[in-house]
Scaffold this active site. Sequence first.
Site, PDB file in Angstrom:
ATOM      1  N   CYS A  51      42.696  32.203  31.676  1.00  0.00           N
ATOM      2  CA  CYS A  51      41.737  32.843  30.791  1.00  0.00           C
ATOM      3  C   CYS A  51      40.308  32.564  31.234  1.00  0.00           C
ATOM      4  O   CYS A  51      40.072  31.799  32.159  1.00  0.00           O
ATOM      5  CB  CYS A  51      41.916  32.287  29.403  1.00  0.00           C
ATOM      6  SG  CYS A  51      43.627  32.097  28.958  1.00  0.00           S
ATOM      7  N   ARG A  76      39.471  37.827  34.409  1.00  0.00           N
ATOM      8  CA  ARG A  76      40.382  36.683  34.423  1.00  0.00           C
ATOM      9  C   ARG A  76      41.553  36.868  33.458  1.00  0.00           C
ATOM     10  O   ARG A  76      42.571  36.184  33.579  1.00  0.00           O
ATOM     11  CB  ARG A  76      39.628  35.411  34.028  1.00  0.00           C
ATOM     12  CG  ARG A  76      38.528  35.045  34.968  1.00  0.00           C
ATOM     13  CD  ARG A  76      37.839  33.790  34.489  1.00  0.00           C
ATOM     14  NE  ARG A  76      38.724  32.655  34.527  1.00  0.00           N
ATOM     15  CZ  ARG A  76      38.944  31.906  35.613  1.00  0.00           C
ATOM     16  NH1 ARG A  76      38.318  32.183  36.733  1.00  0.00           N
ATOM     17  NH2 ARG A  76      39.765  30.896  35.570  1.00  0.00           N
ATOM     18  N   TRP A 124      44.559  35.461  29.040  1.00  0.00           N
ATOM     19  CA  TRP A 124      45.713  35.984  29.780  1.00  0.00           C
ATOM     20  C   TRP A 124      46.881  35.113  29.378  1.00  0.00           C
ATOM     21  O   TRP A 124      46.960  33.949  29.778  1.00  0.00           O
ATOM     22  CB  TRP A 124      45.462  35.902  31.290  1.00  0.00           C
ATOM     23  CG  TRP A 124      46.506  36.602  32.108  1.00  0.00           C
ATOM     24  CD1 TRP A 124      46.479  37.891  32.550  1.00  0.00           C
ATOM     25  CD2 TRP A 124      47.738  36.050  32.617  1.00  0.00           C
ATOM     26  NE1 TRP A 124      47.615  38.178  33.274  1.00  0.00           N
ATOM     27  CE2 TRP A 124      48.407  37.072  33.324  1.00  0.00           C
ATOM     28  CE3 TRP A 124      48.357  34.810  32.511  1.00  0.00           C
ATOM     29  CZ2 TRP A 124      49.635  36.886  33.949  1.00  0.00           C
ATOM     30  CZ3 TRP A 124      49.595  34.608  33.122  1.00  0.00           C
ATOM     31  CH2 TRP A 124      50.211  35.650  33.838  1.00  0.00           C
ATOM     32  N   ASN A 150      41.263  27.062  28.549  1.00  0.00           N
ATOM     33  CA  ASN A 150      41.956  27.708  29.670  1.00  0.00           C
ATOM     34  C   ASN A 150      42.823  26.645  30.323  1.00  0.00           C
ATOM     35  O   ASN A 150      42.299  25.629  30.778  1.00  0.00           O
ATOM     36  CB  ASN A 150      40.923  28.248  30.674  1.00  0.00           C
ATOM     37  CG  ASN A 150      41.568  28.721  31.972  1.00  0.00           C
ATOM     38  OD1 ASN A 150      42.720  29.134  31.966  1.00  0.00           O
ATOM     39  ND2 ASN A 150      40.821  28.654  33.049  1.00  0.00           N
ATOM     40  N   GLY A 151      44.124  26.880  30.345  1.00  0.00           N
ATOM     41  CA  GLY A 151      45.016  25.901  30.955  1.00  0.00           C
ATOM     42  C   GLY A 151      46.303  25.809  30.171  1.00  0.00           C
ATOM     43  O   GLY A 151      46.619  26.695  29.368  1.00  0.00           O
ATOM     44  N   GLU A 534      49.909  44.905  52.710  1.00  0.00           N
ATOM     45  CA  GLU A 534      48.725  44.904  51.857  1.00  0.00           C
ATOM     46  C   GLU A 534      48.560  46.261  51.169  1.00  0.00           C
ATOM     47  O   GLU A 534      48.226  46.338  49.986  1.00  0.00           O
ATOM     48  CB  GLU A 534      47.490  44.523  52.684  1.00  0.00           C
ATOM     49  CG  GLU A 534      46.152  44.636  51.994  1.00  0.00           C
ATOM     50  CD  GLU A 534      45.998  43.764  50.744  1.00  0.00           C
ATOM     51  OE1 GLU A 534      46.881  42.949  50.456  1.00  0.00           O
ATOM     52  OE2 GLU A 534      44.984  43.951  50.041  1.00  0.00           O
ATOM     53  N   LYS A 538      48.505  46.852  47.148  1.00  0.00           N
ATOM     54  CA  LYS A 538      47.393  47.515  46.449  1.00  0.00           C
ATOM     55  C   LYS A 538      47.933  48.627  45.576  1.00  0.00           C
ATOM     56  O   LYS A 538      47.542  48.763  44.416  1.00  0.00           O
ATOM     57  CB  LYS A 538      46.398  48.133  47.448  1.00  0.00           C
ATOM     58  CG  LYS A 538      45.455  47.210  48.159  1.00  0.00           C
ATOM     59  CD  LYS A 538      44.365  46.616  47.306  1.00  0.00           C
ATOM     60  CE  LYS A 538      44.841  45.329  46.708  1.00  0.00           C
ATOM     61  NZ  LYS A 538      44.647  44.134  47.487  1.00  0.00           N
ATOM     62  N   GLU A 541      49.996  47.331  42.490  1.00  0.00           N
ATOM     63  CA  GLU A 541      49.297  46.583  41.442  1.00  0.00           C
ATOM     64  C   GLU A 541      48.343  47.437  40.628  1.00  0.00           C
ATOM     65  O   GLU A 541      48.122  47.160  39.459  1.00  0.00           O
ATOM     66  CB  GLU A 541      48.612  45.322  41.979  1.00  0.00           C
ATOM     67  CG  GLU A 541      47.342  45.522  42.747  1.00  0.00           C
ATOM     68  CD  GLU A 541      46.702  44.196  43.192  1.00  0.00           C
ATOM     69  OE1 GLU A 541      46.676  43.240  42.412  1.00  0.00           O
ATOM     70  OE2 GLU A 541      46.218  44.147  44.330  1.00  0.00           O
ATOM     71  N   HIS A 557      67.176  48.803  59.888  1.00  0.00           N
ATOM     72  CA  HIS A 557      68.043  47.695  59.460  1.00  0.00           C
ATOM     73  C   HIS A 557      68.288  47.737  57.957  1.00  0.00           C
ATOM     74  O   HIS A 557      68.697  46.746  57.360  1.00  0.00           O
ATOM     75  CB  HIS A 557      67.423  46.356  59.876  1.00  0.00           C
ATOM     76  CG  HIS A 557      67.276  46.232  61.360  1.00  0.00           C
ATOM     77  ND1 HIS A 557      68.337  45.980  62.188  1.00  0.00           N
ATOM     78  CD2 HIS A 557      66.203  46.410  62.158  1.00  0.00           C
ATOM     79  CE1 HIS A 557      67.921  45.963  63.445  1.00  0.00           C
ATOM     80  NE2 HIS A 557      66.621  46.233  63.455  1.00  0.00           N
ATOM     81  N   LYS A 656      42.675  37.967  37.621  1.00  0.00           N
ATOM     82  CA  LYS A 656      42.045  37.802  38.931  1.00  0.00           C
ATOM     83  C   LYS A 656      42.348  36.442  39.548  1.00  0.00           C
ATOM     84  O   LYS A 656      42.671  36.342  40.719  1.00  0.00           O
ATOM     85  CB  LYS A 656      40.533  37.990  38.768  1.00  0.00           C
ATOM     86  CG  LYS A 656      39.736  37.880  40.062  1.00  0.00           C
ATOM     87  CD  LYS A 656      39.943  39.093  40.939  1.00  0.00           C
ATOM     88  CE  LYS A 656      39.125  39.054  42.204  1.00  0.00           C
ATOM     89  NZ  LYS A 656      39.653  40.018  43.195  1.00  0.00           N
TER      90      LYS A 656
END
Length: 661
Positions: A51, A76, A124, A150-151, A534, A538, A541, A557, A656
């Site tokens: 958060c 965040r 979050w 936050n934690g 990558e 992108k 997400e 394969h 983030k």
Amino acid sequence: MPGKKDASSSACRWGKRSIRVWEKGDGPDYRSIFFDIQLDTQREGRSCGMCGIVGYIGTRKVVPILIEGLRRLEYRGYDSAGLVYEHGGRLVKYRAAGKLSNLEAEVDENIGVASHTGIGHTRWATHGAPTRDNAHPHSDCTGELVVVHNGIIENYGRLKKELEAKGHRFASQTDTEVLAHLIEEYLDDDLVTAVREALARVEGSYALGVLWAGDPDTLVAARNHSPLVMGVGEDACFIASDVPALLPYTRQVIFLDDRELAVLSRGSYTVMDVDDGAVLDKEVRTIDWNAAMAEKGGFKHFMLKEIYEQPQAILNTVSGRIVPDTGAVELPEIGLDDDAIRSIRRIALVACGTSWHAALVAKYWIEKWAGIPVEVDIASEFRYRRLLLGPDVLTISISQSGETADTLAGIRLAAELGSRVVTICNVVGSTMTREADGVIYTHAGPEIGVASTKAFTSQLAALFLLTLYLGQVRGTMDPATGKALATGLVGVATVIEEELPRMQEQIRVLIEDYYDARDFLFVGRGLNFPIALEGALKLKEISYIHAEGYAAGELKHGPIALIDRDMPVLALVPRDSVYQKTVSNVEEIKARQGRLVLIGTAGDEHLARLTDDVLYLPPVHEELNPLLYTIPAQLLSYEIANRRGCDVDQPRNLAKSVTVE
Ligand code: M6R
């Protein structure tokens, strides 16, 4: 080295996992580390892992400052938000589920209230629904003491039972609320002492802000394993989870370290050790970012702005590190002398997500040009496997934020095993930069979009510089080649700058045929295989389209079975040393009626015979293709997500900075 802990202290800190460190007969300098992971899945915590918290005590009206700070920290977490301010000796609290705009609507009528002290939070959720009841700030029984956090409080279950037995009444499912009641339990008339006594009982991670109506001229903050920075202004002090929240008000900051507590009042502050209360002399640092850097600057989304900032971010990262006449690279900040560099036997690259993709590219570069074996790990795997590290292994973490929990844990383990640690990082003063032996800063400026773009290409630039430096010192690369590559690195920034508008225009048209796809494959070979990964990351997400990246040679394969008209494939096909091989793979896709989007080198007419959807890029040095070929992959994802009406900068379920494992 601050933050380096021995293995036993690590075991004790986390309680639920035990660590055995043992000597291994792999050479006298090697030790191995082995984890028994016990009960780690049974965390008690139910709170916000990543958060954002913000706080202000000063002379200005507090609510707009809190809202602006939360807006700048919303990247965040954005499941819920809340704030509290002191007014007339009372604490006034607002909370709302969902985005910050919901909180703004709630507090709207009181935006101009004459209050000068407050704290705020954007959440979050790790566990526990993102409801209003679970939103911070959380209060004690009286409602006169509030906490933002936050934690994760690991032992919150036991503490909650104990507090309930003493008559405390809980109103949420969060671990944070335990903090409020625990402080209340110890509170007489000294808030600072009560917070310290409460924190002595707490296991886990926290960055927190505490306000008490009984002492409205004091804001208490503390940190343990979650980022927290203080801002120092005239007649005012701030706290925030990250620097961008402070930029409109001050660039003078103090980074709190683990188990430090700050007592803030109007225009003065004290920082002390949580455990023994010793007052600490902390360095005030000046941040060279400015407030405008964390604004959209006329772009519809931060992500698009940050895509366009890439040429400058690459140049900023390179700037001052290449000697113009000779092309030699200078990286004194790595903290290794030439002898130490020559004695490196292996490099371990550790990172997560997009930063891991940068590491994968670097493996090709370093092994080719510096002749050093490189292993690349996803940090969440690295930290739980048996590591063979020692003084002749250089461990390099790559992280935009410098706060990613798994990567941080990885470098701590590497340091415990005697490996030297260098971090490649974008955020000045972040935890990784303070714990590593050497730091190569990327100078991309604040990256706000949750999808990493400019951080990635500037990481590539930093890793390329590092490759050149290692090759130069170890004598594995002749100076003329070094100079050509260094010049090429600078040149690729110019090419990206010139090509960006055309690329975006072409991709905007092209995606009309693809934006409603359900699945997507990205393929490439060699240096462009990580770029395929990558590109897929992108797209998934920010657009929620299922996407996978593959090494083109791997298709037959297994994944080629997926190919049909509903599975578009984006292939990166520059004219490089594996060009013919990649083209063969593309032909195989076409033979199975695959729909192709090809990105290749200008003038390659063969590609146009394979599909109508070709995007041509100017030739650059083959080694630098990853920087250039990343851009259309980013733009394709951006345009598709935008076309689908997705929340580009704040995609669902993400945050983030991933500061919990
Ligand atoms: O701050 P870091 O570079 O350590 O973050 C690592 C990942 O969380 C990050 O790259 C993530 O994968 C991005 N959302 C990708 O766009």
